[in-house]
Scaffold this motif. Structure first.
Motif, mmCIF file in Angstrom:
data_model
loop_
_atom_site.group_PDB
_atom_site.id
_atom_site.type_symbol
_atom_site.label_atom_id
_atom_site.label_comp_id
_atom_site.label_asym_id
_atom_site.label_seq_id
_atom_site.Cartn_x
_atom_site.Cartn_y
_atom_site.Cartn_z
ATOM 1 N N ASN A 68 0.825 -1.203 0.000
ATOM 2 C CA ASN A 68 0.000 0.000 0.000
ATOM 3 C C ASN A 68 0.857 1.250 0.000
ATOM 4 O O ASN A 68 0.502 2.274 0.559
ATOM 5 N N ALA A 69 2.057 1.164 -0.593
ATOM 6 C CA ALA A 69 2.904 2.363 -0.618
ATOM 7 C C ALA A 69 2.301 3.455 -1.459
ATOM 8 O O ALA A 69 2.632 4.622 -1.315
ATOM 9 N N SER A 70 1.411 3.099 -2.345
ATOM 10 C CA SER A 70 0.762 4.129 -3.178
ATOM 11 C C SER A 70 -0.160 5.021 -2.379
ATOM 12 O O SER A 70 -0.558 6.080 -2.840
ATOM 13 N N SER A 71 -0.533 4.572 -1.156
ATOM 14 C CA SER A 71 -1.418 5.416 -0.336
ATOM 15 C C SER A 71 -0.683 6.588 0.290
ATOM 16 O O SER A 71 -1.292 7.454 0.883
ATOM 17 N N LEU A 72 0.607 6.578 0.180
ATOM 18 C CA LEU A 72 1.376 7.693 0.737
ATOM 19 C C LEU A 72 1.175 8.921 -0.143
ATOM 20 O O LEU A 72 1.419 8.888 -1.333
ATOM 21 N N ASP A 73 0.730 9.992 0.472
ATOM 22 C CA ASP A 73 0.481 11.222 -0.263
ATOM 23 C C ASP A 73 1.787 11.826 -0.722
ATOM 24 O O ASP A 73 2.784 11.798 -0.008
ATOM 25 N N ALA A 74 1.766 12.342 -1.922
ATOM 26 C CA ALA A 74 2.998 12.902 -2.479
ATOM 27 C C ALA A 74 3.491 14.067 -1.656
ATOM 28 O O ALA A 74 4.685 14.239 -1.458
ATOM 29 N N TYR A 168 -7.952 6.715 -4.139
ATOM 30 C CA TYR A 168 -9.089 6.999 -3.267
ATOM 31 C C TYR A 168 -10.314 6.301 -3.838
ATOM 32 O O TYR A 168 -10.455 6.161 -5.066
ATOM 33 N N HIS A 169 -11.179 5.851 -2.946
ATOM 34 C CA HIS A 169 -12.412 5.153 -3.340
ATOM 35 C C HIS A 169 -13.609 6.063 -3.012
ATOM 36 O O HIS A 169 -13.740 6.552 -1.900
ATOM 37 N N SER A 170 -14.460 6.241 -3.977
ATOM 38 C CA SER A 170 -15.641 7.111 -3.788
ATOM 39 C C SER A 170 -16.768 6.585 -4.637
ATOM 40 O O SER A 170 -16.653 6.586 -5.885
ATOM 41 N N HIS A 171 -17.843 6.144 -3.947
ATOM 42 C CA HIS A 171 -19.029 5.647 -4.635
ATOM 43 C C HIS A 171 -18.712 4.561 -5.662
ATOM 44 O O HIS A 171 -19.174 4.579 -6.794
ATOM 45 N N GLY A 172 -17.859 3.669 -5.263
ATOM 46 C CA GLY A 172 -17.527 2.551 -6.133
ATOM 47 C C GLY A 172 -16.512 2.870 -7.200
ATOM 48 O O GLY A 172 -16.224 2.018 -8.050
ATOM 49 N N GLN A 173 -15.971 4.074 -7.168
ATOM 50 C CA GLN A 173 -14.960 4.436 -8.145
ATOM 51 C C GLN A 173 -13.602 4.541 -7.474
ATOM 52 O O GLN A 173 -13.506 4.845 -6.286
ATOM 53 N N ARG A 174 -12.561 4.302 -8.281
ATOM 54 C CA ARG A 174 -11.192 4.407 -7.785
ATOM 55 C C ARG A 174 -10.567 5.631 -8.449
ATOM 56 O O ARG A 174 -10.469 5.722 -9.662
ATOM 57 N N LEU A 175 -10.176 6.609 -7.585
ATOM 58 C CA LEU A 175 -9.662 7.886 -8.059
ATOM 59 C C LEU A 175 -8.247 8.071 -7.562
ATOM 60 O O LEU A 175 -7.907 7.655 -6.441
ATOM 61 N N ALA A 176 -7.420 8.699 -8.407
ATOM 62 C CA ALA A 176 -6.044 8.981 -8.024
ATOM 63 C C ALA A 176 -5.715 10.402 -8.457
ATOM 64 O O ALA A 176 -6.166 10.870 -9.519
ATOM 65 N N GLU A 198 -10.201 8.927 -12.631
ATOM 66 C CA GLU A 198 -10.596 7.544 -12.405
ATOM 67 C C GLU A 198 -9.496 6.624 -12.972
ATOM 68 O O GLU A 198 -9.031 6.784 -14.104
ATOM 69 N N VAL A 199 -9.127 5.641 -12.179
ATOM 70 C CA VAL A 199 -8.028 4.744 -12.578
ATOM 71 C C VAL A 199 -8.509 3.334 -12.867
ATOM 72 O O VAL A 199 -7.697 2.422 -13.091
ATOM 73 N N GLY A 200 -9.768 3.046 -12.858
ATOM 74 C CA GLY A 200 -10.245 1.709 -13.183
ATOM 75 C C GLY A 200 -11.055 1.091 -12.084
ATOM 76 O O GLY A 200 -11.189 1.630 -10.992
ATOM 77 N N GLU A 201 -11.681 -0.070 -12.403
ATOM 78 C CA GLU A 201 -12.496 -0.769 -11.425
ATOM 79 C C GLU A 201 -11.635 -1.462 -10.392
ATOM 80 O O GLU A 201 -10.482 -1.816 -10.616
#
Length: 902
Positions: A68-74, A168-176, A198-201
């Protein structure tokens, strides 16, 4: 203040973020960020991330395994990096932080590498170029934006490390978040903004566990115990056998001591004891299967070939025949298994072991083993002389098991075995009917004697109607010379075919006749075999002797040998000696038909000639094998089979002053005998004469052909002196003769026979073709004769006859005179068939007393007086006198012994 350019190093990071449009307060990362539960939540999602940052002043490198290193905010990572930049010179803090980033993470099995290069500019400052390498999705490749261009700055750039963006997850969507450039500038630099894209399902991470679950479509939970049990389970038996077999050397079976030890250690450390045992069991079952299928690389005559085994030292005990030399009492069980795999399964050897003496045992078929060991074992002897050194190395033949045991180093033993196989590959076999050589059954002892003489195997077939001869053929044997099968044939033919041979017997005792046979004993004679013909050597022989009577009156006349013993008149004629000692030095091999000084005829003689000779020795009688060595007195039995063996007097007796030296010091006569072929019709075989060819030779060449004789008949008369030291055999031979110069006309096939033969007795070379075919003889030579002369006939009436070569002997003679008759010493070398013998003889030929060979430079002398007149009675009296012995010629060494007159 806003009008002049201010360097980015004079503006704090928070102000720069506010100026860039960032909203919301910044959150400082927790100290337990890299050990959070989100990193270890799923092993399948583990991956490696390496983030490196460089500037002109320093370089730092961090490594993580967090999924989960991608969860680190830039921005959070930038803040953390900014704080670390202030302490670049603190090496202890850098090592502690580097350890915190790397501890507790394992490398991922499957990785996907995505390289992203971005230029970051905030405010008026100019950032450095950062390269991030991550394993995971490449959805964020456009986050940093490709439109931003870095600006040059005279001030050192701050270190900026940007990890993969957080999702980030919002209403079933994956956002970056993704950085986008703006059309306006802020503080003199291009403006940027963060845009959520949106980055995909979202996908379940259980898809990464497909390789671990046997049923990916099942909704049942995964049993981790079964997964771990399968992961750490031992390989199956086939895989173990294949892994062990891969270690087998393929270049050579002979390893150095170091290589042998290294291979043994590889088996010890790489496999368990049960695995080694299973490989040995597998190999034994495979070998048994190959033996059942009769798959063998050995030749068919090798029934069993044992492994080469190191020889035992004195006091050493054989622990295991296969492992001998490689193990001792201290060798561990597992090490013995590893060595057994190498020795029993792979047949590997150590160079140090095989260079020492050992044993190689090979069991052969009965026929091949008998061929190698029959006779004088010359085959094994020749091989041993060729390969083995004197001393401990040897070849032993074990008869009860038909085994050849070779004691030598391994490579030498294998060379000897290959040489034995090469000999056996040349085995040949022929057969011929028994009726061809004999009309009676052949004795087994006779066949065994033929085996011994020819080093072949001679036996009867199961029907006992054919003689089968098996022998080892020499590859360099000339094709036109007789082979071993033909030698056995002529041996048996010469033994059974004795045309027109007769014999008589006379015992020189008073009152001895058929009605009153004398009493006496049969004294067994030992050691006479080499002097007898080959077919008589296996029998037991004895001489008939009686007690010596009292001393008779000196006036008693001696008892003479009756002339009635001889069926034909005794032809007493003077001998002719050469007047020139060089008369016999004639061309030999290249001109055998040249003139001979003895040639007096240009064709076959019209009348029969008779030679009468007396030889001295012992008349022997065949005894049954059960006869005792000390027999009791018994009457004489004239029905026993009889033979004759010659004996010699003491050598001083033969030193006579009037030796004749007829034909020179090195003179010898080569005598070749031929018998009618057994393939002839029986009617012709019974009347065809035997042939004798005589060739004069010396120590270096064949000089000339003396003549050819067609022998009509032979008669032997044995005169027994039971109380004397010797017996006498009188022999009469009648023949027609053909001189040497006439042979080209009347016996041309015989000259062709001599051309093909190799007759060099001075070099031990006596090779001949097996037969003399197509010789043409006058018909008058074939007729049976009752008188002394043959009827006159026309020599143009010829009969073509095939002959079989029978024997060859070399005769050397030294002659003198005794009482006017030719007296001499003669030696014979007749090869394996006739043996070697010497004899003292008296010929019915007159010589002048004192006649000798003339000297080359002697002064002329008066012509010698003519020889005295002698008749058959004088000849018989001289024969009896020599049998009794005289003062100058005696058969005994003891002095003062009384010589009895008979």
């Amino acid at each position: 203040m806003l009008g002049r350019k201010v360097s980015s190093s004079f503006i704090c990071l928070r102000c720069r973020l506010q100026l860039a449009g960032s909203s919301g307060p910044r959150r400082r990362p927790s100290s337990t960020f890299f050990a959070s539960s989100s990193l270890a939540a799923s092993p399948a999602g583990r991956h490696n991330a390496i983030i490196s940052s460089s500037s002109t002043s320093s370089r730092r490198q961090y490594a993580t395994n967090a999924s989960n290193a991608s969860s680190l905010d830039a921005t959070e990572l930038g803040q953390e990096t900014g704080e670390l930049r202030d302490d670049l010179d603190d090496s202890s803090e850098i090592s502690e932080k580097r350890k915190a980033w790397t501890i507790g993470f394992e490398p991922s099995i499957t990785t996907t590498t995505t390289t992203t290069t971005a230029s970051i500019a905030t405010g008026t400052g100019t950032g450095t170029t950062t390269t991030a390498t991550t394993s995971g999705s490449n959805y964020y490749s456009g986050y940093l934006g490709e439109t931003s261009q870095p600006r040059q700055s005279p001030f050192p750039s701050p270190v900026t490390v940007r990890p993969a963006p957080r999702v980030y997850h919002s209403h079933g969507q994956r956002l970056a978040p993704q950085q986008e450039g703006l059309v306006i500038d802020f503080l003199g630099s291009p403006g940027t903004a963060l845009v959520m894209r949106e980055v995909g399902e979202w996908k379940k991470r259980i898809e990464g566990m497909d390789t671990l679950s046997p049923d990916t479509t099942s909704n049942k939970p995964i049993d981790l115990n079964k997964v771990l049990e399968k992961e750490f389970a031992l390989p199956d038996a086939d895989e173990v056998i294949a892994n062990i077999h891969e270690l087998r050397p393929t270049v050579s079976d002979v390893l150095s001591e170091a290589d042998f030890s290294a291979l043994r250690m590889a088996l010890l450390k790489g496999f368990t004891k049960p695995q080694l045992e299973s490989y040995i069991t597998y190999h034994r079952s495979l070998r048994q299967l190959l033996e059942d299928a009769q798959v063998s690389t050995d030749p068919p005559w090798v029934l069993e070939k044992r492994r080469w085994v190191l020889a035992l030292h004195e006091g050493e005990v054989m622990l295991d025949p296969i492992l001998h030399g490689y193990i001792d009492n201290r060798t561990s069980p597992k090490s013995r298994l590893a060595i057994r795999v190498m020795r029993e399964c792979w047949d590997l050897v150590s160079q140090d072991i095989v260079d020492r003496p050992g044993f190689l045992d090979v069991k052969l078929r009965e026929t091949e083993f008998a061929l190698l060991t029959l006779g004088n074992r010359r085959w094994l002897g020749n091989i041993a002389d060729r390969f083995l050194e004197s001393g401990k190395q040897q070849i032993e033949a074990i008869r009860h098991s038909n085994t050849i045991s070779i004691m030598a180093p391994k490579h030498v033993a294998e060379q000897i075995l290959e040489a034995i196989n090469d000999r056996i590959r040349n085995v040949q076999e022929v057969s011929f009917p028994v009726a061809l050589v004999s009309d009676k059954p052949i004795e087994p002892a006779l066949l065994r004697e033929a085996e011994r003489l020819t080093s072949s195997l001679v036996r009867l077939d199961p029907t006992r109607t054919e003689v089968v001869v098996t022998w080892i053929h020499l590859p360099d044997h000339p094709e036109n010379f007789e082979n071993t099968g033909e030698v056995v044939l002529r041996f048996l033919h010469a033994f059974t075919h004795t045309p027109r041979v007769s014999s008589t017997l006379k015992i020189m005792l008073a009152n001895a006749d058929k009605q009153n046979p004398p009493m006496g004993r049969y004294a067994v004679t030992d050691g006479c075999g080499p002097r007898l013909p080959w077919h008589e050597r296996h029998q037991r022989w004895a001489r008939f002797v009686t007690a010596v009577p009292g001393i008779p009156p000196t006036t008693a006349p001696p008892k003479l040998i009756p002339t009635s013993l001889l069926p034909h008149p005794v032809d007493i004629k003077p001998i002719q000696l050469p007047s020139d000692p060089l008369a016999h030095n004639l061309p030999s091999k290249d001109n055998l038909t040249s003139s001979s000084p003895l040639a007096t005829h240009q064709g076959w003689t019209s009348s029969l000639e008779t030679d009468t000779t007396a030889i001295y020795g012992h008349a022997l009688h065949e005894l049954p094998p059960s006869t005792s060595l000390f027999p009791t007195p018994a009457p004489f039995n004239d029905s026993l089979t009889r033979t004759f063996t010659s004996i010699l007097p003491p050598l001083p007796t033969l030193a006579m002053e009037n030796n004749l030296h007829e034909t020179g010091l090195w003179h010898a006569t080569v005598v070749l005998r031929f018998l009618p072929s057994p393939h002839l019709p029986q009617s012709l075989l019974a009347i065809a004469p035997a042939l004798e060819l005589r060739i004069d030779s010396d120590h270096r060449e064949l000089k000339h052909i003396v003549g050819l004789r067609a022998v009509a008949d032979t008669h032997t008369a044995d005169v027994l002196f039971p109380t004397g030291p010797v017996d006498v055999r009188l022999t009469q031979t009648r023949y027609f003769s053909l001189s040497g110069p006439a042979m080209e006309t009347h016996a041309a096939p015989l000259l062709e026979f001599l051309r093909l033969a190799d007759l060099r007795p001075w070099k031990g070379k006596l090779g001949t073709p097996p037969a003399l075919d197509g010789i043409r003889l006058p018909r008058r030579l074939l007729a049976p004769y009752d008188g002394a002369a043959a009827p006159a006939g026309d020599d143009t009436d010829l009969v073509e006859i095939d002959y079989l070569f029978a024997s060859l002997e070399i005769e050397r003679v030294v002659t003198s005179d005794y009482n006017g008759f030719k007296f001499g010493y003669r030696s014979f070398e007749a090869g394996q068939r006739g043996g070697r013998r010497s004899e003292v003889f008296l010929d019915a030929a007159l010589v002048q007393a004192g006649q000798s060979e003339p000297e080359q430079w002697a002064e002329p002398r008066e012509a010698p007086a003519p020889p005295p007149v002698r008749n058959v009675h004088d000849f018989m009296a001289t024969v009896s006198k020599l049998a009794r012995g005289t003062r100058t010629f005696t058969w005994q060494r003891e002095e003062g012994r009384h010589i009895v007159d008979y």
